[in-house]
Write an enzyme that holds these catalytic residues in place. Structure first.
Site, PDB file in Angstrom:
ATOM      1  N   CYS A  43       0.823  -1.219   0.000  1.00  0.00           N
ATOM      2  CA  CYS A  43       0.000   0.000   0.000  1.00  0.00           C
ATOM      3  C   CYS A  43       0.848   1.256   0.000  1.00  0.00           C
ATOM      4  O   CYS A  43       0.674   2.142  -0.831  1.00  0.00           O
ATOM      5  CB  CYS A  43      -0.938  -0.005   1.202  1.00  0.00           C
ATOM      6  SG  CYS A  43      -2.037   1.423   1.235  1.00  0.00           S
ATOM      7  N   CYS A  48      -1.388   1.594  -3.147  1.00  0.00           N
ATOM      8  CA  CYS A  48      -2.445   2.586  -2.939  1.00  0.00           C
ATOM      9  C   CYS A  48      -1.947   4.022  -2.873  1.00  0.00           C
ATOM     10  O   CYS A  48      -2.489   4.908  -3.543  1.00  0.00           O
ATOM     11  CB  CYS A  48      -3.206   2.294  -1.642  1.00  0.00           C
ATOM     12  SG  CYS A  48      -3.441   0.561  -1.261  1.00  0.00           S
ATOM     13  N   LYS A  51       0.050   5.339  -6.098  1.00  0.00           N
ATOM     14  CA  LYS A  51      -0.911   5.290  -7.210  1.00  0.00           C
ATOM     15  C   LYS A  51      -1.920   6.433  -7.098  1.00  0.00           C
ATOM     16  O   LYS A  51      -2.247   7.082  -8.103  1.00  0.00           O
ATOM     17  CB  LYS A  51      -1.645   3.951  -7.212  1.00  0.00           C
ATOM     18  CG  LYS A  51      -2.754   3.849  -8.265  1.00  0.00           C
ATOM     19  CD  LYS A  51      -3.640   2.657  -7.984  1.00  0.00           C
ATOM     20  CE  LYS A  51      -4.455   2.855  -6.712  1.00  0.00           C
ATOM     21  NZ  LYS A  51      -5.271   1.674  -6.380  1.00  0.00           N
ATOM     22  N   TYR A 180      -8.456  -3.843 -11.924  1.00  0.00           N
ATOM     23  CA  TYR A 180      -8.453  -2.460 -11.457  1.00  0.00           C
ATOM     24  C   TYR A 180      -7.091  -1.800 -11.620  1.00  0.00           C
ATOM     25  O   TYR A 180      -7.006  -0.607 -11.937  1.00  0.00           O
ATOM     26  CB  TYR A 180      -8.944  -2.380 -10.006  1.00  0.00           C
ATOM     27  CG  TYR A 180      -8.007  -2.943  -8.967  1.00  0.00           C
ATOM     28  CD1 TYR A 180      -7.091  -2.136  -8.327  1.00  0.00           C
ATOM     29  CD2 TYR A 180      -8.043  -4.295  -8.624  1.00  0.00           C
ATOM     30  CE1 TYR A 180      -6.231  -2.630  -7.366  1.00  0.00           C
ATOM     31  CE2 TYR A 180      -7.188  -4.810  -7.674  1.00  0.00           C
ATOM     32  CZ  TYR A 180      -6.280  -3.983  -7.048  1.00  0.00           C
ATOM     33  OH  TYR A 180      -5.419  -4.495  -6.111  1.00  0.00           O
ATOM     34  N   GLU A 184      -6.763   1.553 -13.844  1.00  0.00           N
ATOM     35  CA  GLU A 184      -6.322   2.785 -13.177  1.00  0.00           C
ATOM     36  C   GLU A 184      -5.114   3.385 -13.875  1.00  0.00           C
ATOM     37  O   GLU A 184      -5.076   4.587 -14.173  1.00  0.00           O
ATOM     38  CB  GLU A 184      -5.990   2.484 -11.709  1.00  0.00           C
ATOM     39  CG  GLU A 184      -7.221   2.221 -10.848  1.00  0.00           C
ATOM     40  CD  GLU A 184      -6.880   1.708  -9.470  1.00  0.00           C
ATOM     41  OE1 GLU A 184      -7.721   1.851  -8.561  1.00  0.00           O
ATOM     42  OE2 GLU A 184      -5.767   1.154  -9.281  1.00  0.00           O
ATOM     43  N   HIS A 440     -29.143  19.029  -1.167  1.00  0.00           N
ATOM     44  CA  HIS A 440     -29.231  19.576  -2.521  1.00  0.00           C
ATOM     45  C   HIS A 440     -28.459  20.888  -2.629  1.00  0.00           C
ATOM     46  O   HIS A 440     -28.497  21.694  -1.695  1.00  0.00           O
ATOM     47  CB  HIS A 440     -30.706  19.822  -2.876  1.00  0.00           C
ATOM     48  CG  HIS A 440     -30.911  20.331  -4.256  1.00  0.00           C
ATOM     49  ND1 HIS A 440     -30.800  19.529  -5.370  1.00  0.00           N
ATOM     50  CD2 HIS A 440     -31.191  21.587  -4.706  1.00  0.00           C
ATOM     51  CE1 HIS A 440     -31.026  20.262  -6.454  1.00  0.00           C
ATOM     52  NE2 HIS A 440     -31.267  21.521  -6.081  1.00  0.00           N
ATOM     53  N   GLU A 445     -27.342  12.949  -3.585  1.00  0.00           N
ATOM     54  CA  GLU A 445     -28.773  12.955  -3.265  1.00  0.00           C
ATOM     55  C   GLU A 445     -29.549  11.947  -4.114  1.00  0.00           C
ATOM     56  O   GLU A 445     -30.638  11.507  -3.744  1.00  0.00           O
ATOM     57  CB  GLU A 445     -29.371  14.348  -3.423  1.00  0.00           C
ATOM     58  CG  GLU A 445     -29.404  14.882  -4.838  1.00  0.00           C
ATOM     59  CD  GLU A 445     -29.952  16.305  -4.911  1.00  0.00           C
ATOM     60  OE1 GLU A 445     -31.124  16.512  -4.545  1.00  0.00           O
ATOM     61  OE2 GLU A 445     -29.186  17.210  -5.308  1.00  0.00           O
TER      62      GLU A 445
END
Length: 461
Positions: A43, A48, A51, A180, A184, A440, A445
């Site tokens: 990581c 992670c 990246k 992934y 990515e 909003h 929402e």
């Protein structure tokens, strides 16, 4: 005299191993943690964290384009790869140092050496050429990029590990894979202005994700300028005619010329040469350590956590497994980590946020399922030439009305999904989602305003 040198010896100083070691030491255990490279694991060092910095760097190109719709104008933008790369790796160095200090502050002895098992209680430190013993052993060695067996010219390729240290940006990058990591990095380099090609052996990227998410991301890759070649595989990689370039031969007959070829076809549990067979620890066909719900291996006092077990390969999961291990072994509280409804993200552009079951999984396990989904243009993009689109989907149990899964593709999806995961984990129903007042104007929402069930075309026809 103590029977063993240590109460716990952890092999691997990634996030899971460090957390387990620190907590065990704080409970009074004598702990050592061995790391052959540097603290931080996948990581922090090669996953992670760096990246995500690369994603941030790449996103600025899209931001600059959008800014024109809001009245901003700029001169010719220029990206300085060496300056960014060095800053990124400087931050990685800082974080690695924090991991080392945290171990020391907790009373854990950090051993910077490769550790392998000699028997069920003995560990050999390779560089120091000495052995130590431990009452309990924790395997937390993570995973490593998979190199396809028998690929001619694999030595001319790199993996995701090396992408963080490139001397210069490539002119044309070819990435093999559709998971992934491949997706990515394809969008990272496309965003940085690199001619980018993704080669995937199947039809649609992100196998294992919800089908709607897969389609949305696949189309997003193409919209970002990535050339996506599906139903294709590498047959061999050979030196190119220009210095430093390669020729990638595909089984479709196509030949791609590139100055950077990346293998991103998954990760393999990092157990090779670890000596597990000498200790009697069972591994599966993929090389992962076989463990029970409490992370205990086939040997009573040897445990394994994180990616090396190939259960749920996410850093926060490894950390939770490390906490559960400590409670089980040194806390007198046998604990198994619950791996249901774990949220995750894919940092494509736009990114993915997902938690719970896919539609296909829900139909297999629950039978009757209600689906709510929407695709829309977020307000932020409406003043731009080419507004991005956003996708949201709720998967609901048709009987109990419990929300079984939430899937989002769009800006801020990872941030939104972290909060929504609480509701899914808590077992909230669609009615409770509907009873929640919307904020909003926000994109989120939509999660509490979707009222109409989606009807498959074949049913509605």
């Amino acid at each position: 005299m103590a029977e063993y040198d240590y109460d716990l010896f952890t092999i691997g100083a990634g996030s899971g191993g460090v957390r387990a070691s620190r907590l065990s030491a704080l409970k009074g255990a004598k702990v050592a943690c061995a790391e052959e490279y540097r603290p931080g694991g996948t990581c922090v060092i090669r996953g992670c964290v760096p990246k995500k910095f690369m994603v941030y760097a790449s996103e600025f190109a899209r931001t600059f384009r959008k800014a024109k719709g809001y009245g901003w104008s700029f001169g010719k933008a220029r990206f300085d790869w060496p300056a960014f790369r060095d800053a990124m790796n400087g931050e990685v160095d800082r974080l690695s140092g924090i991991y080392a200090r945290n171990l020391a502050n907790s009373g854990v002895e950090l051993i910077e050496d490769r550790a392998v098992l000699e028997d069920a209680h003995t560990i050999r430190l390779v560089r120091a050429n000495r052995t130590v013993t431990a009452k309990h052993i924790l395997i937390a060695t993570g995973g490593a990029p998979t190199i396809p067996d028998g690929l001619e010219g694999a030595d001319l390729c790199i993996t995701s590990n090396e992408l963080f240290h490139l001397e210069k940006l490539p002119e044309h990058i070819v990435i093999k894979g559709g998971g992934y990591i491949a997706c990515e990095f394809a969008q990272v380099f496309a965003g940085l202005g690199v001619k980018t090609c993704l080669v995937y052996r199947k039809e649609t990227v992100l196998r294992g994700f919800d089908e709607d998410v897969r389609t949305f991301v696949h189309e997003g890759l193409k919209a970002a300028g990535v050339r996506v070649i599906t139903h294709a595989n590498f047959t061999r990689v050979a030196p190119g005619e220009k210095p430093g370039w390669r020729k990638v031969h595909l089984d479709t007959g196509d030949v791609l010329e590139s100055d950077c070829v990346v293998l991103a076809v998954g990760r393999t549990p990092n157990t090779a040469g670890l000596g597990l067979e000498k200790a009697g620890v069972d591994i599966d066909a993929a090389g992962a350590v076989k463990v029970d719900a409490y992370s205990q291996s086939s040997v009573e006092h040897i445990y394994a956590i994180g990616d090396v077990t190939n259960r749920v390969n996410l850093t926060p999961v490894a950390i939770r497994e490390g906490i559960a291990f400590c409670e089980t072994v040194f806390g007198g509280n046998k604990t198994a980590y619950d791996r249901t409804d774990i949220a995750s993200a894919v940092f494509t552009q736009p990114p993915v946020g997902t938690v719970g079951l896919t539609e296909a999984e829900a139909r297999r396990t629950h039978g009757k399922v209600d689906i709510y989904k929407t695709t829309f243009r977020p307000m932020k993009g409406m003043l731009t030439d080419n507004p991005d689109r956003m996708f949201m989907k709720l998967v609901v149990d048709g009987e109990s009305q419990r929300v079984l899964g939430v899937h989002i593709v769009g800006d801020d999806a990872p941030e939104i999904i972290q909060a929504v995961a609480i509701a899914v984990k808590a077992g909230l129903t669609k009615a409770q989602f509907d009873a929640t007042c919307a904020v909003h104007p926000t994109v989120a929402e939509e999660l509490v305003t979707m009222k109409d069930k989606w009807v498959p075309p074949e049913i509605g026809a």
